[in-house]
Design an enzyme around this catalytic site. Structure first.
Site, PDB file in Angstrom:
ATOM      1  N   HIS A 262    -101.662 -43.248  16.574  1.00  0.00           N
ATOM      2  CA  HIS A 262    -101.033 -42.051  16.009  1.00  0.00           C
ATOM      3  C   HIS A 262    -101.618 -40.652  16.700  1.00  0.00           C
ATOM      4  CE1 HIS A 262    -100.311 -39.212  12.415  1.00  0.00           C
ATOM      5  NE2 HIS A 262    -101.554 -38.604  13.115  1.00  0.00           N
ATOM      6  N   GLU A 263    -102.940 -40.800  17.256  1.00  0.00           N
ATOM      7  CA  GLU A 263    -103.552 -39.507  17.852  1.00  0.00           C
ATOM      8  C   GLU A 263    -102.711 -39.457  19.063  1.00  0.00           C
ATOM      9  OE1 GLU A 263    -104.977 -37.349  16.115  1.00  0.00           O
ATOM     10  OE2 GLU A 263    -105.216 -38.532  14.217  1.00  0.00           O
ATOM     11  N   HIS A 266     -99.917 -37.055  18.922  1.00  0.00           N
ATOM     12  CA  HIS A 266    -100.099 -35.667  18.862  1.00  0.00           C
ATOM     13  C   HIS A 266    -100.513 -35.234  20.332  1.00  0.00           C
ATOM     14  CE1 HIS A 266    -100.172 -35.219  14.412  1.00  0.00           C
ATOM     15  NE2 HIS A 266    -101.299 -35.974  14.340  1.00  0.00           N
ATOM     16  N   HIS A 272     -96.469 -34.233  12.601  1.00  0.00           N
ATOM     17  CA  HIS A 272     -96.214 -35.425  11.653  1.00  0.00           C
ATOM     18  C   HIS A 272     -95.127 -35.687  11.264  1.00  0.00           C
ATOM     19  CE1 HIS A 272    -100.870 -34.835  10.662  1.00  0.00           C
ATOM     20  NE2 HIS A 272    -100.802 -36.011  11.318  1.00  0.00           N
TER      21      HIS A 272
END
Length: 347
Positions: A262-263, A266, A272
């Site tokens: 997930h990170e 980013h 998101h």
């Protein structure tokens, strides 16, 4: 006769398409959790007392809920937070429900409180400082920042790590996580030893660690990362990180690989997503593994970087909300057209 058969076939195929549409409505809450009765040492467990409240209600501690909404981008002002469910909070709740695919009521129903209490990423959903641009369900940071080199280096801090998972195991987690993103875009990732010079810097911290985004304890904010070309990726050291739930008996264990994947999204420039099956959805329950990129993730990252020439769609990328634009998602239409052509020749 053949023309009649043609109409019959067309009718039944249209009926199938109507009854079994390609796009399916998403579930009203993440499938893996229901956290109303989650352990009482999680950061936001006190919010459970606000279930079923709405505009006009007043409860001690509601100002803390307003701070939560401010932190994640749903309220613009931090001034004079009261314990009243006022119009400003109602607007924040409506925005939160819309963003995260919940039933939109403007009230703190059980689905909304369950979602709020979940451990999550610390990156804002609708950034209070920088406007986030939405595309379909995935989103980008303001200006759609991205890396411009084809190879990005990453390194681990030598002083801010955890010691109950071996360094080689942590390396393996991040190798797999980077590889998932690399399989979709023409960007490679290489581990290096020089932490200071690496493009992506990975470290475990607790509390206030100097970047303006303090961690808040167990089962609160799990991690955060910054948009390109910052490269910082920080994980909360106070969490119980796990790489295999079979060997981790803790009921508050968090899957490291899920959060790492997930990170990295980013780090590459994705904000998101509102698709709760997507990697870029902001929350993750304890003892939950979620590592497969979904079509929403893939479409978003390929909008920024283009497609890896060797990219291949796999069934694991499917999700309820993405099924409307999956490869082959319009099969009924094409079968219908083919049958009509065949019958036309016969007639």
């Amino acid at each position: 006769m053949f023309r009649g058969l043609c109409y019959i076939i067309f009718f039944f195929l249209c009926l199938i398409q109507h009854v079994f549409p390609a796009r399916i409505l998403p579930p009203i809450s993440p499938p893996e959790i229901n956290v109303t009765n989650l352990l009482e040492n999680n950061t936001w467990h006190d919010f459970s007392k606000f279930i079923d409240t709405g505009k006009g209600a007043k409860f001690p501690g509601m100002s803390e809920l307003k701070k939560y909404f401010y932190r994640f981008g749903y309220m613009e002002s931090f001034d004079n937070f009261t314990d009243e469910f006022d119009e400003t909070l109602e607007t924040a709740v409506l925005s939160y429900q819309q963003k995260l695919g919940l039933p939109v009521s403007g009230k703190l129903d059980s689905n909304t409180i369950n979602q709020i209490m979940l451990p999550r990423c610390g990156v804002s959903d609708t950034d209070k400082d920088h406007k986030i641009h939405m595309h379909k369900h995935y989103a980008f940071f303001n200006g759609e920042p991205r890396w411009h080199q084809k190879t990005l280096t990453y390194a681990f801090s030598t002083s801010h790590m955890i010691d109950y998972i071996s360094y080689s195991q942590i390396q393996g987690v991040f190798q797999r996580s980077f590889a998932r993103w690399a399989s979709t875009i023409p960007v490679n990732f290489t581990e290096v030893d020089d932490y200071r010079k690496a493009d992506i810097k990975i470290a475990f911290y607790q509390g206030d660690h100097g970047d303006g985004e303090a961690f808040d304890g167990v089962l609160g904010v799990l991690a955060h990362a910054f948009s390109p070309e910052n490269g910082r990726l920080h994980l909360d050291k106070t969490e119980t990180w796990a790489i295999d739930f079979k060997t981790s008996g803790s009921n508050v264990a968090i899957d490291l690989e899920s959060v790492a994947t997930h990170e990295i999204g980013h780090i590459l420039g994705l904000a998101h997503s509102s698709v709760n099956e997507a990697i870029m959805y902001p929350s993750l329950g304890p003892r939950t593994r979620k590592v497969d990129l979904k079509i929403d993730d893939v479409k978003g990252i390929q909008m920024l970087y283009g497609s890896n020439p060797n990219f291949k769609y796999t069934p694991s990328m499917e999700s309820d909300i993405s099924s409307g634009y999956r490869p082959g998602g319009r099969w009924v239409k094409w079968v219908t057209m083919l049958l009509l052509v065949i019958v036309g020749f016969l007639v």
